[in-house]
Design an enzyme around this catalytic site. Structure first.
Site, PDB file in Angstrom:
ATOM      1  N   GLU A 108       0.671  -1.208  -0.223  1.00  0.00           N
ATOM      2  CA  GLU A 108      -0.131   0.665  -0.020  1.00  0.00           C
ATOM      3  C   GLU A 108       1.044   1.002   0.292  1.00  0.00           C
ATOM      4  O   GLU A 108       0.810   2.416  -0.755  1.00  0.00           O
ATOM      5  CB  GLU A 108      -0.647  -0.266   1.595  1.00  0.00           C
ATOM      6  CG  GLU A 108      -2.046   1.082   1.491  1.00  0.00           C
ATOM      7  CD  GLU A 108      -2.262   0.520   3.259  1.00  0.00           C
ATOM      8  OE1 GLU A 108      -1.850   0.552   4.077  1.00  0.00           O
ATOM      9  OE2 GLU A 108      -2.630   2.036   3.330  1.00  0.00           O
ATOM     10  N   ILE A 131       2.724  -9.889   3.168  1.00  0.00           N
ATOM     11  CA  ILE A 131       2.216 -11.058   3.262  1.00  0.00           C
ATOM     12  C   ILE A 131       0.788 -10.618   3.660  1.00  0.00           C
ATOM     13  O   ILE A 131      -0.355 -12.257   3.741  1.00  0.00           O
ATOM     14  CB  ILE A 131       3.283 -11.450   4.854  1.00  0.00           C
ATOM     15  CG1 ILE A 131       2.900 -10.068   5.621  1.00  0.00           C
ATOM     16  CG2 ILE A 131       4.258 -11.902   4.009  1.00  0.00           C
ATOM     17  CD1 ILE A 131       3.266 -11.371   6.653  1.00  0.00           C
ATOM     18  N   ASP A 132       0.013  -9.563   3.841  1.00  0.00           N
ATOM     19  CA  ASP A 132      -0.982  -9.220   5.128  1.00  0.00           C
ATOM     20  C   ASP A 132      -2.242  -9.490   3.788  1.00  0.00           C
ATOM     21  O   ASP A 132      -3.547  -9.568   4.150  1.00  0.00           O
ATOM     22  CB  ASP A 132      -1.410  -8.087   5.196  1.00  0.00           C
ATOM     23  CG  ASP A 132      -0.380  -7.557   6.063  1.00  0.00           C
ATOM     24  OD1 ASP A 132       0.293  -8.432   6.782  1.00  0.00           O
ATOM     25  OD2 ASP A 132      -0.357  -6.961   6.479  1.00  0.00           O
ATOM     26  N   ARG A 167      -3.010 -26.261  29.081  1.00  0.00           N
ATOM     27  CA  ARG A 167      -3.165 -24.799  28.719  1.00  0.00           C
ATOM     28  C   ARG A 167      -3.684 -24.311  27.363  1.00  0.00           C
ATOM     29  O   ARG A 167      -3.999 -24.906  26.716  1.00  0.00           O
ATOM     30  CB  ARG A 167      -1.619 -24.358  28.499  1.00  0.00           C
ATOM     31  CG  ARG A 167      -0.204 -24.661  29.826  1.00  0.00           C
ATOM     32  CD  ARG A 167       1.135 -24.119  28.821  1.00  0.00           C
ATOM     33  NE  ARG A 167       1.606 -24.370  30.067  1.00  0.00           N
ATOM     34  CZ  ARG A 167       2.567 -24.546  30.111  1.00  0.00           C
ATOM     35  NH1 ARG A 167       3.378 -24.938  28.717  1.00  0.00           N
ATOM     36  NH2 ARG A 167       3.814 -24.872  31.391  1.00  0.00           N
ATOM     37  N   MET A 174       0.163 -11.826  12.251  1.00  0.00           N
ATOM     38  CA  MET A 174       0.534 -10.231  11.518  1.00  0.00           C
ATOM     39  C   MET A 174      -0.635  -9.855  10.984  1.00  0.00           C
ATOM     40  O   MET A 174      -1.529 -11.820  10.867  1.00  0.00           O
ATOM     41  CB  MET A 174       1.663 -10.540  10.455  1.00  0.00           C
ATOM     42  CG  MET A 174       2.940  -9.866  11.251  1.00  0.00           C
ATOM     43  SD  MET A 174       4.766  -9.582   9.759  1.00  0.00           S
ATOM     44  CE  MET A 174       5.846  -8.484  11.157  1.00  0.00           C
ATOM     45  N   GLY A 175      -0.828  -8.591  10.537  1.00  0.00           N
ATOM     46  CA  GLY A 175      -2.221  -8.228   9.945  1.00  0.00           C
ATOM     47  C   GLY A 175      -2.618  -6.770  10.649  1.00  0.00           C
ATOM     48  O   GLY A 175      -2.969  -6.853  11.743  1.00  0.00           O
ATOM     49  N   ARG A 176      -2.319  -5.789   9.614  1.00  0.00           N
ATOM     50  CA  ARG A 176      -2.513  -5.029  10.885  1.00  0.00           C
ATOM     51  C   ARG A 176      -4.043  -4.529  10.575  1.00  0.00           C
ATOM     52  O   ARG A 176      -4.302  -3.900  11.795  1.00  0.00           O
ATOM     53  CB  ARG A 176      -1.860  -3.819  10.323  1.00  0.00           C
ATOM     54  CG  ARG A 176      -1.279  -2.272  10.328  1.00  0.00           C
ATOM     55  CD  ARG A 176      -0.394  -1.757   9.468  1.00  0.00           C
ATOM     56  NE  ARG A 176       1.292  -1.913   9.695  1.00  0.00           N
ATOM     57  CZ  ARG A 176       1.783  -1.034  10.784  1.00  0.00           C
ATOM     58  NH1 ARG A 176       0.856  -0.418  10.955  1.00  0.00           N
ATOM     59  NH2 ARG A 176       2.996  -1.764  10.741  1.00  0.00           N
ATOM     60  N   HIS A 276       8.178 -11.390  12.167  1.00  0.00           N
ATOM     61  CA  HIS A 276       9.315 -11.407  11.619  1.00  0.00           C
ATOM     62  C   HIS A 276       8.963 -12.958  10.813  1.00  0.00           C
ATOM     63  O   HIS A 276       9.185 -13.054   9.044  1.00  0.00           O
ATOM     64  CB  HIS A 276      10.349 -11.088  11.222  1.00  0.00           C
ATOM     65  CG  HIS A 276      10.183  -9.435  11.613  1.00  0.00           C
ATOM     66  ND1 HIS A 276       9.493  -8.502  12.586  1.00  0.00           N
ATOM     67  CD2 HIS A 276       9.344  -8.209  10.879  1.00  0.00           C
ATOM     68  CE1 HIS A 276       8.823  -8.048  12.961  1.00  0.00           C
ATOM     69  NE2 HIS A 276       9.527  -7.103  11.889  1.00  0.00           N
ATOM     70  N   GLN A 278       6.969 -14.852   9.688  1.00  0.00           N
ATOM     71  CA  GLN A 278       6.315 -15.415   8.853  1.00  0.00           C
ATOM     72  C   GLN A 278       6.982 -14.404   7.973  1.00  0.00           C
ATOM     73  O   GLN A 278       5.861 -14.713   6.520  1.00  0.00           O
ATOM     74  CB  GLN A 278       4.894 -14.221   9.311  1.00  0.00           C
ATOM     75  CG  GLN A 278       3.969 -15.546  10.317  1.00  0.00           C
ATOM     76  CD  GLN A 278       3.064 -13.955  11.443  1.00  0.00           C
ATOM     77  OE1 GLN A 278       2.022 -14.275  10.904  1.00  0.00           O
ATOM     78  NE2 GLN A 278       3.323 -13.748  11.917  1.00  0.00           N
TER      79      GLN A 278
END
Ligand code: F6P
Length: 346
Positions: A108, A131-132, A167, A174-176, A276, A278
């Site tokens: 972007e 990657i997103d 547990r 990630m994924g803003r 990172h 990923q």
């Protein structure tokens, strides 16, 4: 014709495959000459170049990262040097280096700068990368499939250790702005809860899913995108550090969830942040093929002198779309796609 190539923004697996394809087709079929710019927009801004010929791209198809380097340098924000704006400096450097056209590989932000340059008469072709997978103009960006597979493998591994210790394990991916990685990796890895930025989460509901999973005698795995946030502002995490494109440095929602889950359910909860990992390493076959096709089509657009466009994947075809369109809309996870995953929550 002399063509400059740059890779900007967060790196991702497949960048080298694009560079290789651009150079191989450009030299072999069109007789073009190439020059690499170092570290995204910093290269053209400072005239920092690296030789880029067929020899330079041999053997790089499976390599992660980018042989050109990357950065989040924003020429639109760079301080004017010698009274010249960032855009003017780039234009002068391109003219000085005899560069007739640019191929900008980025997301972007990088493509936003490419759009502005295009409007100012610089012949530029864009290649979408992130990657997103959140660029509206293309069905997929390369790097996404690799990131999803890395996250899926991590989830597979976490299932077994979570069950040994009874547990709850939280995996932050990630994924803003968009939860595509969380959604796909969570679905593929059989997560019990998936949290994405598009849908603020209710911590009580998350805890109910966690409790229910424990009742089935299995341990819960919660996949959370770094940009996900709770409905209740009281729980929000904040980090004020901004990059030059004005983005907050994310991270911390997984830890927040682990703390809240422990407090509210009495069960032990731990968080793993994939970060990172990923973005590193070798691309999957899907990403290598997509990146290669993007490269081949981008250099074809340069040869056709069809500038101000970005290559994009539509269904199985590579098409050209106006650069401005490339950055105008983020591709977010639609509610119906999230609903498909909700079937498996709890
Ligand atoms: O845009 C790609 C991305 O990987 C985002 O998912 C993430 O928020 C960001 O880059 C991280 O950026 P940096 O590498 O600068 O920390």
């Amino acid at each position: 014709m002399r063509v400059g190539v740059l890779t900007g923004g967060g790196d991702c697996p497949g960048l080298n495959a694009v560079i290789r394809a651009v150079v191989r087709k450009g030299v072999q079929e069109y007789g073009l000459e190439f020059v690499g710019f170092r570290d995204g927009w910093r290269g053209p801004l400072e005239g920092d170049t690296v030789p880029l010929d067929v020899q330079a791209v041999r053997g790089i198809l499976p390599l992660g990262g980018t042989i050109l380097g990357s950065s989040r340098t924003n020429p639109l924000k760079s301080a004017a040097a010698g009274g010249r704006s960032g855009i003017e400096r780039i234009k002068d450097n391109l003219a000085g280096l005899g560069v007739d056209a640019l191929i900008a590989i980025g997301g972007e932000d990088t493509l936003g700068v490419a759009t502005r340059l295009g409007e100012q008469g610089v012949p530029v072709v864009g290649v979408p990368k992130t990657i997103d997978n959140d660029l509206g103009a293309t069905d997929y960006t390369f790097g996404f499939d690799t990131a999803v597979n890395i996250a899926m493998e991590a989830i597979d591994r976490l299932h077994t250790t979570a069950e040994s210790h009874h547990r709850a394990l939280i995996v932050e991916v990630m994924g803003r702005h968009a939860g595509w990685i969380a959604l796909h990796a969570g679905l593929a890895g059989g997560a019990n809860v998936i949290l994405i930025p598009e849908r603020p989460f209710d911590i009580e509901q998350v805890c109910a899913y966690v409790q229910h999973r424990f009742q089935t005698r299995f341990a819960p795995i919660v996949v959370v995108a770094e940009g996900a946030h709770p409905v209740s502002e009281e729980l929000a995490t904040s980090n004020e550090q901004l990059d030059s494109f004005g983005h907050v440095r994310l991270g911390g929602v997984g830890q927040l969830l682990a703390g809240e889950i422990e407090k509210r359910t009495g069960k032990e909860a731990r968080c793993t942040v994939l970060g990172h990992i990923q973005r590193g390493g070798t691309p999957t076959a899907f990403d290598r093929v997509l990146a290669t096709r993007f490269g081949v089509h981008a250099v074809q657009a340069v040869h056709d002198e069809d500038f101000g466009v970005m290559v994009a994947l539509r269904s199985t075809d590579i098409v050209r779309v106006p650069l401005a369109e490339a950055t105008s809309q983020l591709k977010l996870v639609p509610p119906q796609r999230y609903a498909e995953a909700e079937v498996f929550f709890g």
